[in-house]
Scaffold this motif. Structure first.
Motif, PDB file in Angstrom:
ATOM      1  N   PHE A 138       0.796  -1.225   0.000  1.00 52.21           N
ATOM      2  CA  PHE A 138       0.000   0.000   0.000  1.00 52.21           C
ATOM      3  C   PHE A 138       0.834   1.284   0.000  1.00 52.21           C
ATOM      4  CE2 PHE A 138      -3.096  -3.116   1.449  1.00 52.21           C
ATOM      5  CZ  PHE A 138      -4.206  -2.766   0.687  1.00 52.21           C
ATOM      6  N   TYR A 139       2.132   1.189   0.188  1.00 51.73           N
ATOM      7  CA  TYR A 139       2.981   2.384   0.237  1.00 51.73           C
ATOM      8  C   TYR A 139       2.803   3.283  -0.990  1.00 51.73           C
ATOM      9  CZ  TYR A 139       7.017   5.350   1.148  1.00 51.73           C
ATOM     10  OH  TYR A 139       7.825   6.420   1.391  1.00 51.73           O
ATOM     11  N   PRO A 140       2.796   2.726  -2.213  1.00 57.06           N
ATOM     12  CA  PRO A 140       2.596   3.611  -3.367  1.00 57.06           C
ATOM     13  C   PRO A 140       1.283   4.398  -3.303  1.00 57.06           C
ATOM     14  CG  PRO A 140       3.434   1.489  -4.088  1.00 57.06           C
ATOM     15  CD  PRO A 140       3.085   1.345  -2.625  1.00 57.06           C
ATOM     16  N   ALA A 141       0.228   3.790  -2.790  1.00 60.80           N
ATOM     17  CA  ALA A 141      -1.052   4.505  -2.682  1.00 60.80           C
ATOM     18  C   ALA A 141      -0.921   5.704  -1.737  1.00 60.80           C
ATOM     19  CB  ALA A 141      -2.149   3.556  -2.195  1.00 60.80           C
ATOM     20  N   PHE A 142      -0.191   5.521  -0.629  1.00 62.92           N
ATOM     21  CA  PHE A 142       0.038   6.643   0.283  1.00 62.92           C
ATOM     22  C   PHE A 142       0.792   7.755  -0.436  1.00 62.92           C
ATOM     23  CE2 PHE A 142      -0.736   3.242   3.327  1.00 62.92           C
ATOM     24  CZ  PHE A 142      -1.523   3.875   4.275  1.00 62.92           C
ATOM     25  N   GLN A 143       1.802   7.395  -1.197  1.00 63.83           N
ATOM     26  CA  GLN A 143       2.585   8.384  -1.945  1.00 63.83           C
ATOM     27  C   GLN A 143       1.714   9.103  -2.975  1.00 63.83           C
ATOM     28  OE1 GLN A 143       5.643   9.565  -1.657  1.00 63.83           O
ATOM     29  NE2 GLN A 143       6.202   8.261   0.044  1.00 63.83           N
ATOM     30  N   PHE A 144       0.886   8.344  -3.702  1.00 57.49           N
ATOM     31  CA  PHE A 144       0.021   8.951  -4.722  1.00 57.49           C
ATOM     32  C   PHE A 144      -0.927   9.978  -4.118  1.00 57.49           C
ATOM     33  CE2 PHE A 144       0.325   4.823  -7.404  1.00 57.49           C
ATOM     34  CZ  PHE A 144       1.489   5.268  -8.015  1.00 57.49           C
ATOM     35  N   VAL A 145      -1.460   9.689  -2.928  1.00 56.44           N
ATOM     36  CA  VAL A 145      -2.379  10.631  -2.275  1.00 56.44           C
ATOM     37  C   VAL A 145      -1.618  11.827  -1.714  1.00 56.44           C
ATOM     38  CG1 VAL A 145      -3.890  10.946  -0.255  1.00 56.44           C
ATOM     39  CG2 VAL A 145      -4.213   8.982  -1.763  1.00 56.44           C
ATOM     40  N   ALA A 155      -5.676   6.451  -6.270  1.00 53.82           N
ATOM     41  CA  ALA A 155      -4.363   6.053  -5.749  1.00 53.82           C
ATOM     42  C   ALA A 155      -4.345   4.566  -5.428  1.00 53.82           C
ATOM     43  CB  ALA A 155      -4.020   6.870  -4.503  1.00 53.82           C
ATOM     44  N   LEU A 156      -5.414   4.085  -4.820  1.00 52.97           N
ATOM     45  CA  LEU A 156      -5.479   2.672  -4.470  1.00 52.97           C
ATOM     46  C   LEU A 156      -5.532   1.806  -5.724  1.00 52.97           C
ATOM     47  CD1 LEU A 156      -5.515   0.869  -1.994  1.00 52.97           C
ATOM     48  CD2 LEU A 156      -7.997   0.912  -2.089  1.00 52.97           C
ATOM     49  N   MET A 157      -6.326   2.230  -6.704  1.00 49.24           N
ATOM     50  CA  MET A 157      -6.429   1.465  -7.942  1.00 49.24           C
ATOM     51  C   MET A 157      -5.066   1.428  -8.655  1.00 49.24           C
ATOM     52  SD  MET A 157      -9.235   1.643 -11.039  1.00 49.24           S
ATOM     53  CE  MET A 157      -9.326   3.396 -10.910  1.00 49.24           C
ATOM     54  N   ALA A 158      -4.377   2.544  -8.713  1.00 50.86           N
ATOM     55  CA  ALA A 158      -3.071   2.599  -9.374  1.00 50.86           C
ATOM     56  C   ALA A 158      -2.044   1.739  -8.635  1.00 50.86           C
ATOM     57  CB  ALA A 158      -2.584   4.045  -9.468  1.00 50.86           C
ATOM     58  N   ALA A 159      -2.082   1.771  -7.311  1.00 47.79           N
ATOM     59  CA  ALA A 159      -1.111   1.007  -6.518  1.00 47.79           C
ATOM     60  C   ALA A 159      -1.377  -0.490  -6.573  1.00 47.79           C
ATOM     61  CB  ALA A 159      -1.135   1.479  -5.063  1.00 47.79           C
ATOM     62  N   MET A 160      -2.618  -0.887  -6.785  1.00 48.84           N
ATOM     63  CA  MET A 160      -2.966  -2.295  -6.774  1.00 48.84           C
ATOM     64  C   MET A 160      -2.806  -2.968  -8.127  1.00 48.84           C
ATOM     65  SD  MET A 160      -3.786  -3.057  -3.671  1.00 48.84           S
ATOM     66  CE  MET A 160      -2.508  -1.931  -3.163  1.00 48.84           C
ATOM     67  N   LEU A 161      -2.465  -2.197  -9.172  1.00 48.69           N
ATOM     68  CA  LEU A 161      -2.242  -2.819 -10.474  1.00 48.69           C
ATOM     69  C   LEU A 161      -1.073  -3.774 -10.370  1.00 48.69           C
ATOM     70  CD1 LEU A 161      -2.595   0.198 -12.931  1.00 48.69           C
ATOM     71  CD2 LEU A 161      -4.218  -1.669 -12.570  1.00 48.69           C
ATOM     72  N   GLU A 162      -1.289  -4.979 -10.773  1.00 53.04           N
ATOM     73  CA  GLU A 162      -0.233  -5.989 -10.749  1.00 53.04           C
ATOM     74  C   GLU A 162       0.523  -5.917 -12.071  1.00 53.04           C
ATOM     75  OE1 GLU A 162       0.586  -8.051  -8.277  1.00 53.04           O
ATOM     76  OE2 GLU A 162      -1.009  -7.292  -6.978  1.00 53.04           O
ATOM     77  N   CYS A 163       1.829  -5.832 -11.987  1.00 60.70           N
ATOM     78  CA  CYS A 163       2.643  -5.841 -13.202  1.00 60.70           C
ATOM     79  C   CYS A 163       2.737  -7.281 -13.706  1.00 60.70           C
ATOM     80  CB  CYS A 163       4.035  -5.290 -12.918  1.00 60.70           C
ATOM     81  SG  CYS A 163       3.988  -3.560 -12.464  1.00 60.70           S
ATOM     82  N   VAL A 164       2.594  -7.447 -14.989  1.00 59.76           N
ATOM     83  CA  VAL A 164       2.666  -8.772 -15.594  1.00 59.76           C
ATOM     84  C   VAL A 164       3.918  -8.805 -16.465  1.00 59.76           C
ATOM     85  CG1 VAL A 164       1.518 -10.426 -17.103  1.00 59.76           C
ATOM     86  CG2 VAL A 164       0.170  -8.972 -15.582  1.00 59.76           C
ATOM     87  N   GLY A 165       4.701  -9.863 -16.352  1.00 60.46           N
ATOM     88  CA  GLY A 165       5.909  -9.982 -17.157  1.00 60.46           C
ATOM     89  C   GLY A 165       7.055  -9.193 -16.576  1.00 60.46           C
TER      90      GLY A 165
END
Length: 167
Positions: A138-145, A155-165
């Motif tokens: 969740f750290y990135p979501a805190f940073q985004f906000v 912010a939560l949606m962006a932070a929860m995106l899973e990178c594939v590959g």
């Protein structure tokens, strides 16, 4: 109560004794302040985390916090409270809160041990691992906000995106 049972309870009753061994084994700096309090610092991918353990013999419970090394400006706290509520909906164990005195976000959890001979090293290791994993997630979501100007939901949606590959 038999003498054997009393000795067993006394030797296994303070989970901070086990926690001290776990923290030492990880080579994390720590301070065993009293028989019922211990602080430690654990490295993370995004920041170092302040761990704090408090044991209450009276209620046979250990309270644990994992604080972000992140200050929250007063003007951003309303958005942060909304983010905390959204993040907490995604947790199975523990919850996020904010320290009212210094505005530091933290993961919190308590373990009840009444009737148990003590906390196992495995369960305490899991507790720390879960806390640091959730803080890292969740750290990135805190940073985004706080610094990116995003809404808590975005912010939560962006932070929860899973990178594939791999890049």
């Amino acid at each position: 109560m038999s003498a054997h049972m009393s000795i067993l309870q006394d030797s296994a009753s303070n989970p901070l004794d086990v926690m001290e061994q776990i923290v030492s084994a990880n080579d994390w700096s720590f301070d065993r302040r009293t028989d019922s309090e211990m602080a430690a610092e654990a490295p993370g991918k995004w920041c170092d985390y302040g761990l704090y353990f408090s044991w209450s013999h009276e209620i046979s419970a250990m309270h644990f916090t994992c604080a972000f090394d992140l200050k929250v400006p007063e003007r951003s706290r309303t958005a942060l409270f909304e983010l905390l509520a959204l993040a907490n909906e995604r947790l199975w164990i523990g919850h996020f809160g904010i320290d009212q005195t210094d505005g530091m976000p933290m993961f919190r959890h308590s373990v009840l041990l009444r009737g148990a001979p003590g906390a196992s090293a495995e369960s305490l290791e899991d507790m720390i691992d879960i806390a640091i994993t959730e803080c890292e997630r969740f750290y990135p979501a805190f940073q985004f906000v706080l610094w990116g100007g995003k809404s808590p939901a975005d912010a939560l949606m962006a932070a929860m995106l899973e990178c594939v590959g791999e890049a």
